[in-house]
Design a protein around this motif. Structure first.
Motif, short mmCIF file in Angstrom:
data_model
loop_
_atom_site.label_atom_id
_atom_site.label_comp_id
_atom_site.label_asym_id
_atom_site.label_seq_id
_atom_site.Cartn_x
_atom_site.Cartn_y
_atom_site.Cartn_z
N ARG A 187 69.96 -18.07 22.27
CA ARG A 187 71.08 -18.72 22.96
C ARG A 187 70.55 -19.89 23.76
O ARG A 187 69.35 -20.03 23.97
N GLU A 188 71.44 -20.74 24.19
CA GLU A 188 71.03 -21.92 24.95
C GLU A 188 70.50 -21.52 26.32
O GLU A 188 70.84 -20.46 26.85
N ALA A 189 69.65 -22.36 26.87
CA ALA A 189 69.07 -22.09 28.18
C ALA A 189 70.14 -22.13 29.26
O ALA A 189 71.10 -22.90 29.20
N ALA A 190 69.96 -21.27 30.25
CA ALA A 190 70.85 -21.28 31.41
C ALA A 190 70.41 -22.40 32.35
O ALA A 190 69.39 -23.05 32.16
N THR A 191 71.17 -22.60 33.39
CA THR A 191 70.86 -23.66 34.35
C THR A 191 69.59 -23.35 35.14
O THR A 191 69.24 -22.19 35.37
N LYS A 192 68.91 -24.41 35.58
CA LYS A 192 67.73 -24.26 36.44
C LYS A 192 68.13 -24.13 37.91
O LYS A 192 67.26 -23.90 38.76
N VAL A 248 54.53 -17.80 29.18
CA VAL A 248 55.95 -18.11 29.32
C VAL A 248 56.11 -18.64 30.74
O VAL A 248 55.97 -17.89 31.71
N ALA A 249 56.33 -19.93 30.85
CA ALA A 249 56.43 -20.54 32.17
C ALA A 249 57.53 -19.87 32.99
O ALA A 249 58.56 -19.44 32.45
N LEU A 250 57.31 -19.79 34.29
CA LEU A 250 58.26 -19.06 35.13
C LEU A 250 59.63 -19.73 35.16
O LEU A 250 60.66 -19.05 35.19
N MET A 251 59.67 -21.06 35.10
CA MET A 251 60.97 -21.72 35.02
C MET A 251 61.65 -21.43 33.69
O MET A 251 62.87 -21.26 33.62
N ASN A 252 60.84 -21.35 32.62
CA ASN A 252 61.41 -20.98 31.33
C ASN A 252 61.97 -19.56 31.39
O ASN A 252 63.06 -19.29 30.86
N ALA A 253 61.24 -18.67 32.04
CA ALA A 253 61.74 -17.31 32.20
C ALA A 253 63.06 -17.31 32.98
O ALA A 253 64.01 -16.60 32.62
N TYR A 298 60.05 -8.24 28.34
CA TYR A 298 60.91 -8.42 29.51
C TYR A 298 62.38 -8.69 29.16
O TYR A 298 63.20 -8.89 30.06
N GLY A 299 62.70 -8.69 27.88
CA GLY A 299 64.09 -8.87 27.49
C GLY A 299 64.62 -10.28 27.70
O GLY A 299 65.82 -10.47 27.94
N LEU A 300 63.74 -11.27 27.60
CA LEU A 300 64.16 -12.67 27.71
C LEU A 300 64.67 -13.18 26.36
O LEU A 300 64.28 -12.64 25.32
N TRP A 301 65.48 -14.20 26.38
CA TRP A 301 65.92 -14.78 25.12
C TRP A 301 65.15 -16.05 24.81
O TRP A 301 64.35 -16.52 25.62
N VAL A 302 65.38 -16.62 23.63
CA VAL A 302 64.81 -17.90 23.23
C VAL A 302 65.94 -18.86 22.90
O VAL A 302 67.00 -18.45 22.44
#
Length: 239
Positions: free
Chosen positions: A60-65, A141-146, A210-214
């Protein structure tokens, strides 16, 4: 031998050489076609492979920073989350460097060592002091990416865990780490191409754990890398 016989013999030799050359070209052509086919054909990841795990991740698309704050959200660097008496940075230096020497009277603090840098393929001499930044600890996995792929919804404890998890950490060349910043696999890959499969596999392992998406672009970039190494294993979480 008559002139006619000599001409006949030379003709046969010429024909033999031509046939050998044609056969060699055919074999080379088959090899090239096969190689190209291997490069472009979709790779099926076996169970336990990074490619197989990639297929199980949500895309899915990235959420907001918005709201991201490294220290407030993921804790100060570096902590001793495993309670072994050493902070995470020194744990990783001990794990990834060779020929380690410790600071006098300190069983944790790494004073010097040698890093075979996975990102550049270069050998880096580490020495604590004004040049300590020559070797940095990268969040694979960069923390902002997480943050933009799921971590914004976590509690503080889980964020601190991923920030200090050895699965998500690699000692690396400082400038390379700075150049990477918060980029994902669609925006940055190590210059050392021999490490790219392992690098992407580790990112997938972290996101799986950690159940993160891409993002779609991130997924496609990871898949492109792993097509050349479909059997690359998924790294296991640190016990």
């Amino acid at each position: 031998m008559s002139a006619t016989a000599k001409k006949s013999s030379q003709a046969r030799k010429t024909l033999q050489l031509v046939l050998i050359a044609v056969a060699a070209l055919v074999l080379a052509g088959n090899f090239i076609i096969k190689s190209l086919g291997d490069d472009v054909a979709p790779a099926e990841g076996a169970e336990g492979s990074a490619l197989s795990a990639l297929d199980s991740l949500t895309v899915r698309e990235a959420a907001t920073k918005d709201g991201y704050d490294r220290e407030a959200d993921f804790g100060s660097a570096w902590q001793d989350t495993d309670d072994n008496g050493c902070d995470t940075r020194n744990d990783m230096l001990q794990r990834d460097l060779e020929d380690i020497k410790f600071s006098t009277g300190d069983a944790c603090e790494v004073a010097s060592g040698t890093l075979n840098d996975p990102y550049t393929g270069e050998t880096i001499a580490f020495e604590r002091g004004e040049n300590s930044g020559d070797v940095q600890i990268d969040h694979v996995v960069a923390l902002m990416n997480a943050w933009t792929t799921g971590a914004a919804d976590w509690d503080k404890e889980k964020r601190v865990a991923i920030a200090n998890d050895p699965l998500n950490l690699v000692a690396s060349d400082g400038p390379a780490n700075m150049g990477k910043g918060a980029k994902d696999a669609s925006e940055w890959l190590p210059d050392n191409q021999a490490y790219r499969c392992e690098y992407v596999a580790r990112q997938i392992a972290v996101k799986t754990e950690y159940g993160l998406w891409v993002t779609p672009a991130e997924h496609d970039a990871m898949e492109d890398v792993l097509t050349s190494c479909p059997a690359e294993p998924l790294p296991l979480p640190t016990p």
